[in-house]
Write an enzyme that holds these catalytic residues in place. Structure first.
Site, mmCIF file in Angstrom:
data_model
loop_
_atom_site.group_PDB
_atom_site.id
_atom_site.type_symbol
_atom_site.label_atom_id
_atom_site.label_comp_id
_atom_site.label_asym_id
_atom_site.label_seq_id
_atom_site.Cartn_x
_atom_site.Cartn_y
_atom_site.Cartn_z
ATOM 1 N N ARG A 1 0.950 -1.239 -0.025
ATOM 2 C CA ARG A 1 -0.043 0.048 -0.052
ATOM 3 C C ARG A 1 0.884 1.309 -0.045
ATOM 4 N NH1 ARG A 1 -3.044 -2.879 -1.722
ATOM 5 N NH2 ARG A 1 -5.477 -3.292 -0.707
ATOM 6 N N ASP B 1 4.703 -0.294 -6.825
ATOM 7 C CA ASP B 1 3.615 -0.642 -7.701
ATOM 8 C C ASP B 1 2.355 0.066 -7.075
ATOM 9 O OD1 ASP B 1 2.306 -2.247 -9.371
ATOM 10 O OD2 ASP B 1 1.175 -3.199 -7.747
ATOM 11 N N GLU C 1 -2.283 7.851 -4.841
ATOM 12 C CA GLU C 1 -2.533 7.178 -6.252
ATOM 13 C C GLU C 1 -4.148 7.308 -7.094
ATOM 14 O OE1 GLU C 1 -3.378 2.404 -5.908
ATOM 15 O OE2 GLU C 1 -1.387 2.911 -5.421
ATOM 16 N N HIS D 1 -0.134 -0.143 -9.667
ATOM 17 C CA HIS D 1 -0.900 -1.198 -8.977
ATOM 18 C C HIS D 1 -1.374 -2.197 -9.772
ATOM 19 C CE1 HIS D 1 -3.313 -0.788 -4.965
ATOM 20 N NE2 HIS D 1 -2.958 -2.384 -5.365
#
Length: 336
Positions: free
Chosen positions: A233, A257, A262, A294
Site C-alpha cells: 500500500r 507498484d 494514487e 498497482h
C-alpha cells in the site's frame, strides 16, 4: 439483483461478464466511484467497487439514498471505505479476503530485479541500437541480505523466492511465521532489518499504526546502496521523504507498484495532460526508480479468484448469509 461495477479494467470485463452471466444483471463502468459518479448507482442494490474508488461517508450516504444495500470490493484492502459510516447507514460491506499471493510476490521480485539490473534503461538503449554497458552494473541477488517487512501470505511467498536465490533472510512482523522460520529467516526489530538489508520489501497492510512506516528516519537507517520495493500500500512509504533520500544520492534502486496519492491517477491515462502530483512526477525522473500502476495483483489467476469471491459475496448477501469476506454484515443477518 442488479449490480453496478465501478473501475472495471478492459481485461477484467470479459471475466466479470462471464462470471455473472445467468446469475445477476451486471453493468460495468470504467469510471471510478466518487461523489460525482455515485448517482449512477441509483436503483442498483449492489455496487462492486475497486481499490481506487472513494467510499467515504458522503459517497456511502449517496449510495444508500439511491437504494444500494451491498458494497462488494474487488480487493483485499479496504482502507478506502468508511466502515463506520457504512454500518450507520445499514450498508453491508464485503471484500476479497484471499487471492493468489504469488501474483504480488512475483511482481515485487520483478521490480527488484529490474531496478537491480537496470533493465528499463537497458531496454530503452537497445531499442535505439545503443549497446553500451555504461551505468548498467548490477549485483548478484545470491548472497544478499533480504528484509521482508510483513511475513503473511504474500511476504512468505516473497521470502520463498528469496530463499531460492540463496539470500540471508530477515523478517519483521508482530509474530513469526513458522514457514518463514523453516526457510532460515531471522526475526529482528525494524531498525536492525533496515540497517542490515541489501533489499527491503514491504508486505504489511495499511493501518493507522503502519502509515508512513518507512519515513525519513527509517530511510536514513537503510544502506546507501539498498534496494526498496513496495507492492503493498502506498501509504506505508513517505513519498516526499523518499524523494529527498534519492536527491541525496542514496538507494541504488526503488520499485513501486503503489503510491500514497494514487487514487484518481493510477488506472487512468495521463499521457496527454500529465500528472499534477509533483512528488510522483519527481520520483519518476530518477533513472533507478521504476513505478508500475498497482498491477501486482493483475494475473489471470488472481483476477479470476477476485471475481469468484465477488460472485460469492453477492450470493451470500442474497441468501442472508455472512462469510469470511464480510466486513460489515447486514442487520439481523444469519451466519453461514
Amino acid at each position: 439483483m442488479e449490480i453496478l461495477a465501478y473501475g472495471v479494467q478492459t481485461d477484467e470485463r470479459p471475466l466479470l461478464s462471464a462470471a455473472f452471466e445467468g446469475r445477476h444483471p451486471l453493468r460495468m463502468l470504467d469510471v471510478f466511484l466518487t461523489r460525482d459518479t455515485a448517482p449512477l448507482a441509483d436503483g442498483f442494490p449492489v455496487v462492486s467497487s475497486s481499490v481506487n474508488d472513494v467510499l467515504d461517508g458522503e459517497v456511502l450516504a449517496r449510495l444508500a439514498a439511491g437504494g444500494t444495500k451491498l458494497i462488494t470490493q474487488r480487493s483485499t484492502g479496504f482502507n478506502n471505505i468508511d466502515l463506520s459510516a457504512a454500518r450507520e447507514l445499514g450498508l453491508t460491506v464485503a471484500r476479497v479476503s484471499y487471492y493468489s499471493p504469488y501474483a504480488v510476490a512475483e511482481h515485487a521480485w520483478a521490480l527488484a530485479l529490474a531496478v537491480n539490473r537496470r533493465l528499463l534503461r537497458a531496454a530503452t538503449r537497445t531499442r535505439e541500437f545503443d549497446f553500451r554497458l555504461d551505468g548498467l552494473l548490477g549485483r548478484d541477488v545470491h548472497g544478499m541480505t533480504v528484509g521482508v517487512v510483513g511475513t503473511g501470505k504474500i511476504g512468505e511467498c516473497f521470502a520463498r523466492i528469496a530463499h531460492g536465490f540463496g539470500t540471508e533472510l530477515l523478517g519483521w512482523d508482530i509474530a513469526p511465521n513458522p514457514a518463514c522460520l523453516e526457510l532460515g529467516m531471522s526475526y529482528v526489530d525494524k531498525d536492525e532489518l533496515l540497517a542490515r538489508s541489501d533489499l527491503v520489501s514491504l508486505h504489511v497492510p495499511l493501518l493507522p499504526d503502519t502509515r508512513h512506516l518507512i519515513d525519513a528516519a527509517a530511510l536514513a537507517r537503510m544502506k546507501d546502496d539498498a534496494i526498496l520495493v513496495n507492492s503493498s500500500r502506498g501509504g506505508l512509504l513517505d513519498s516526499a521523504a523518499l524523494v529527498e533520500t534519492l536527491r541525496a544520492g542514496r538507494l541504488s534502486g526503488v520499485g513501486l507498484d503503489v503510491y500514497e496519492e494514487e487514487t484518481g491517477v493510477f488506472f487512468t491515462d495521463r499521457s496527454v495532460h500529465g500528472v499534477t502530483d509533483d512528488v510522483l512526477a519527481r520520483l519518476m525522473t530518477f533513472p533507478h526508480v521504476l513505478v508500475t500502476s498497482h498491477q501486482a495483483y493483475f494475473t489471470h489467476t488472481a483476477v479470476g479468484q477476485i471475481i469468484a469471491a465477488t460472485v460469492q459475496n453477492v450470493e451470500d448477501f442474497a441468501a442472508g448469509h455472512t462469510g469470511e469476506n464480510t466486513l460489515v454484515p447486514a442487520a439481523g443477518s444469519a451466519g453461514r
